[in-house]
Design a protein around this motif. Structure first.
Motif, short mmCIF file in Angstrom:
data_model
loop_
_atom_site.label_atom_id
_atom_site.label_comp_id
_atom_site.label_asym_id
_atom_site.label_seq_id
_atom_site.Cartn_x
_atom_site.Cartn_y
_atom_site.Cartn_z
N LEU A 69 40.16 -53.52 -130.36
CA LEU A 69 40.34 -54.98 -130.30
C LEU A 69 41.47 -55.34 -129.34
CD1 LEU A 69 39.88 -55.88 -134.08
CD2 LEU A 69 38.33 -56.43 -132.19
N ASP A 70 42.02 -54.35 -128.63
CA ASP A 70 43.12 -54.62 -127.70
C ASP A 70 42.76 -54.08 -126.32
OD1 ASP A 70 43.22 -51.89 -128.08
OD2 ASP A 70 44.98 -51.99 -129.38
N ASN A 71 43.63 -54.36 -125.34
CA ASN A 71 43.40 -53.87 -123.96
C ASN A 71 42.01 -54.24 -123.44
OD1 ASN A 71 45.93 -52.20 -123.42
ND2 ASN A 71 45.24 -51.47 -125.43
N LEU A 72 41.63 -55.50 -123.60
CA LEU A 72 40.31 -55.96 -123.18
C LEU A 72 40.41 -57.12 -122.20
CD1 LEU A 72 38.66 -56.00 -126.73
CD2 LEU A 72 38.00 -54.46 -124.85
N ASN A 73 39.51 -57.14 -121.23
CA ASN A 73 39.31 -58.32 -120.40
C ASN A 73 38.16 -59.13 -121.00
OD1 ASN A 73 41.31 -57.72 -118.58
ND2 ASN A 73 39.94 -56.50 -117.26
N ILE A 74 38.49 -60.29 -121.56
CA ILE A 74 37.49 -61.09 -122.27
C ILE A 74 37.18 -62.34 -121.46
CG2 ILE A 74 37.00 -62.33 -124.41
CD1 ILE A 74 39.68 -60.26 -125.16
N VAL A 75 35.90 -62.47 -121.06
CA VAL A 75 35.46 -63.64 -120.32
C VAL A 75 34.72 -64.56 -121.28
CG1 VAL A 75 34.01 -64.51 -118.45
CG2 VAL A 75 35.28 -62.34 -118.18
N LEU A 76 35.16 -65.80 -121.38
CA LEU A 76 34.48 -66.79 -122.25
C LEU A 76 33.88 -67.83 -121.34
CD1 LEU A 76 37.58 -66.18 -123.82
CD2 LEU A 76 35.87 -66.65 -125.59
N PHE A 113 46.29 -59.30 -130.81
CA PHE A 113 46.21 -57.87 -130.49
C PHE A 113 46.76 -57.63 -129.08
CE2 PHE A 113 43.23 -58.68 -133.84
CZ PHE A 113 43.31 -57.56 -134.66
N GLU A 114 47.28 -56.42 -128.85
CA GLU A 114 48.02 -56.13 -127.63
C GLU A 114 47.15 -56.20 -126.37
OE1 GLU A 114 48.41 -54.39 -130.45
OE2 GLU A 114 50.26 -55.50 -130.80
N ASN A 115 47.76 -56.74 -125.33
CA ASN A 115 47.27 -56.58 -123.97
C ASN A 115 45.82 -57.03 -123.75
OD1 ASN A 115 47.59 -55.81 -121.29
ND2 ASN A 115 46.80 -53.74 -121.69
N ASN A 116 45.45 -58.12 -124.38
CA ASN A 116 44.15 -58.73 -124.08
C ASN A 116 44.33 -59.83 -123.04
OD1 ASN A 116 42.51 -57.21 -125.81
ND2 ASN A 116 43.12 -58.45 -127.57
N THR A 117 43.41 -59.89 -122.08
CA THR A 117 43.46 -60.93 -121.05
C THR A 117 42.20 -61.80 -121.15
OG1 THR A 117 44.56 -59.30 -119.66
CG2 THR A 117 43.85 -61.35 -118.61
#
Lengths: 357, 357, 357
Positions: free
Chosen positions: C147-154, C174-178
């Motif tokens: 659930l962390d360190n993810l590039n999330i495009v909405l 959560f850590e390091n999500n962009t």
């Protein structure tokens, strides 16, 4: 994986097995009381039908299973314009088997093509209603002890009665059955139904009295005033087609009277007490044969090849029947199977409309 | 076979047994958790009533049984004009016991006459609602420890409140109960209800304050503005009949406040926290007494003779009450039982309307 | 007692535990098959939502529990104008846990304040839909393994999509999500949502193609023509926001495509067969995470102090949001919690509308 979209999805052997299992359930209900424990049936009724819905729900519950579902589309996401394909794919995430009733012809067939779980057709518009036919077969087998060597009289609206059409088709697979069609001229049995039966085995009769004495099975259907070109005609003719106490006197002691129900006035109440009237037991048989059907479909694990694909000959963008689901759901092509190689008749894969091509 | 169409279908002894079983279920729920395993209850709600439906469904489910049903007629075959008789005969093929709510008076009574399974009346128009009465009796028995020697104040619309009428009838069978009726003149308790009680045991009172100090049980009912000939009259009078914190000060420490629910504004919310307010526990008692009722009816195997038949004296083709089911369903004759031999008062077997003949 | 009204009712630790339990149920369903035996879930759907209702009902049934409920308010007492408070207090007499969907913002919150049983919010108007968020978290955790360190495009309507807002809030814990927000200017992500994320971790992008190559998670949402000031604008822009086969070519081999469903046309059907499309599995995960949620709430016996009360600073008679339940149900005072001490921003306890005071 197997589905049950129309009666012809099952071979004659499968139909007789289905009937045998239904009989075993009636004799040993406790043996099946937990057969579906932990399994969910989804009842997807896009148009209301209490009788059919109750029959399926009671069937699943008496097998120890559980139910989710809706009883009219308004309560469902479909009101948000979701496609049948997406709906069934989602339902398959929650349930183990689905029953669908839909106002569009071919909707359950379409659903089955996109479903990871078995789909049962509980009636698609005026098209198919296969579990009514299995109900009728179990009823005849139980009450007459056989499915062959019968004089079967079918009375009322034989043109629009889909249950009659597929019952005739099913019974014509058994030896030495003779069919007598009693209906007003506007509501005659269609030629395509007669094509299932060999020439010498059916007769069209104008009045019920004439044929009643030789009947083993009398199958009555609703006859709606609106169907007549001239409603006065209905009042003039209806006595010919309504069953009452006096007509029952003409019939054999061991004849049986069937009706898919609900009945309106085509069978007068004075017949209800007659022990030959089996239309209420018929409803009960419907529950047991649906229990057998659920068991059968849940047992069949192996993926079934889509029989239609094999017989597919033509692909067109649309079907001309405006009630066909292919005109209401997005799809690339509609398949048309070759029905009659001589006359070049093709049939739509969803609604079975026939076209000469 | 026994049905439960009106409270008087059960003797005083049967009612007290029902209450005892309900209490045993509350104390030992696990003892009853599988009592109805494999059995189906059909909930036939021809008009919506979430509270009553939930109460019956929760009752059956907590007995380990299952549910099929509909919550409004539109979803059902009845919309296809099927008769109540045919509907119940079909339901009896699928379910083991049925609960019916109907907008027509006498509909459940008619259904019971054609049903192979026990039928429970969950309210038929403005006529009967017997399980509300058993709920009220259990509530009083639990909260007061007795059903006799009580001062019972009934307040609000006493004319149209069917639950009040049958509660009074039931409680008048127990020793030394006194009834105080508090209502606006337009909504007085009907004479036929008073006829259940002996002269010295009831009083009509104009204001709630006056009688509250001596009450053991206060039964509040909805009082609808529309019922008043002149709505302004309602605004003038409503303070006399609305229960609030201040009025509660006048009442005994061990008085209880009951209400069939849903309440609109006849009990202000500031009363809810008062420990004497038992109208929410009352709803819970309703579930337990219905569990006891389902158990009782399912246990009684033996066919019961129709008590009405014996007391039937007259047969006519119709009843004059246009809400009576006999004016909406096909039937040969309606029976009228002799209610008052002196005044020659007869009562309809379906809706209990009285006529001098 | 605990309820689940919004995602922030659970700590990050509780959310991860919930996901772990859901995974264990998927691996060992039989272990949980009777966990809720004898327990009843009430599904109170004041507006229809088949998908969410089925998901909760399937969850309870697969735990061995049972269901009572209604799927639209018309079938329920609420049509008799009963208050939400009275309804939930009555439901609590019959059921062990309740799920509520309501068209008014804050309705489930209000219900939870008067309920003796746990209440789950299944969507209150445009306000909250927390079980969609837990569904999304489980989906990402299952499909991406973290659930962390993810590039999330909405992508799509980021202004009105409540599920997007609370997913961003949850993932920002959560850590390091962009986060990359792709939407037309009329439907931009609101500032209050951005305030959950630290400055450097989100970007607003004008076209889907530009960002797709670096996405780990693509979250698509419905984009309704009506939302545009000028519908023609929609036709001009929609290609920028509709996902199809060609755009999928730009994406990573291990990217996943999510959608809350039902989808209309924002994802073309040619994407469905792509193994990166997980929006149907997503629906299945939704059932399992709801099973875990029901288990959690039913386990927590101890009464929880109302966290809101503690942070309550101001009381006013009304909230200015006319969709807030406080303007539709009788209540003394509405509490406003201090959200931002510097800017003196207060938030309504029911609908979370913000006000500078």
């Amino acid at each position: 994986m197997r589905h049950f979209i129309e009666v012809s999805d099952f071979s004659r052997q499968e139909l007789t097995n289905l009937i045998d299992v239904a009989k075993d359930i009636m004799e040993n209900p406790s043996k099946y009381a937990d057969a579906m424990k932990g399994r969910l049936l989804a009842t997807l009724f896009y148009e209301p039908s209490t009788r059919t819905r109750f029959s399926f729900e009671a069937a699943m519950l008496r097998l120890g299973g559980q139910i989710i579902g809706f009883s009219e589309a308004q309560n469902s996401s479909v009101s948000k314009g979701e496609s049948i394909k997406d709906t069934i794919r989602t339902i398959a995430c929650y349930a183990d088997i689905a029953v669908m009733r839909h106002y569009l012809e071919g909707a359950p067939k379409l659903a089955s093509a996109y479903s990871d779980i078995p789909v049962i057709n509980a009636g698609d518009g005026g098209h198919q209603h296969p579990t009514q036919t299995t109900t009728d077969l179990l009823t005849i087998s139980m009450e007459k002890g056989r499915l062959d060597n019968l004089n079967i009289v079918l009375c009322g609206d034989l043109k629009n009665g889909r249950t009659v059409h597929s019952l005739v088709k099913a019974l014509s697979q058994f030896e030495n059955n003779t069919f007598y069609f009693v209906s007003p001229k506007e509501l005659k049995i269609p030629d395509y139904v007669k094509s299932y039966i060999k020439e010498s085995s059916f007769f069209e009769v104008s009045s019920l009295e004439d044929i009643l004495p030789s009947a083993d099975v009398l199958y009555m259907t609703r006859i709606q005033k609106e169907r007549f070109e001239n409603p006065k005609e209905y009042d003039r003719l209806k006595d010919l087609f309504i069953l009452n106490k006096n007509k029952m006197i003409l019939a054999k002691k061991d004849m049986i009277v069937m009706h898919p129900l609900p009945r309106v006035n085509e069978i007068s109440e004075d017949v209800d007490k007659d022990k030959r009237a089996v239309y209420f037991p018929q409803a009960k048989y419907g529950m047991y044969v649906r229990m057998a059907l659920i068991l059968k479909l849940m047992k069949e694990k192996e993926q079934s090849k889509d029989d239609f694909e094999d017989s597919r000959h033509q692909l067109y963008s649309t079907c001309d029947n405006n009630k066909c689901v292919s005109n209401h759901e997005k799809m690339d092509k509609v398949g048309f199977g070759l029905l009659d190689p001589e006359k070049h008749i093709y049939t739509c894969e969803y609604c079975d409309s026939n076209y000469a091509m």
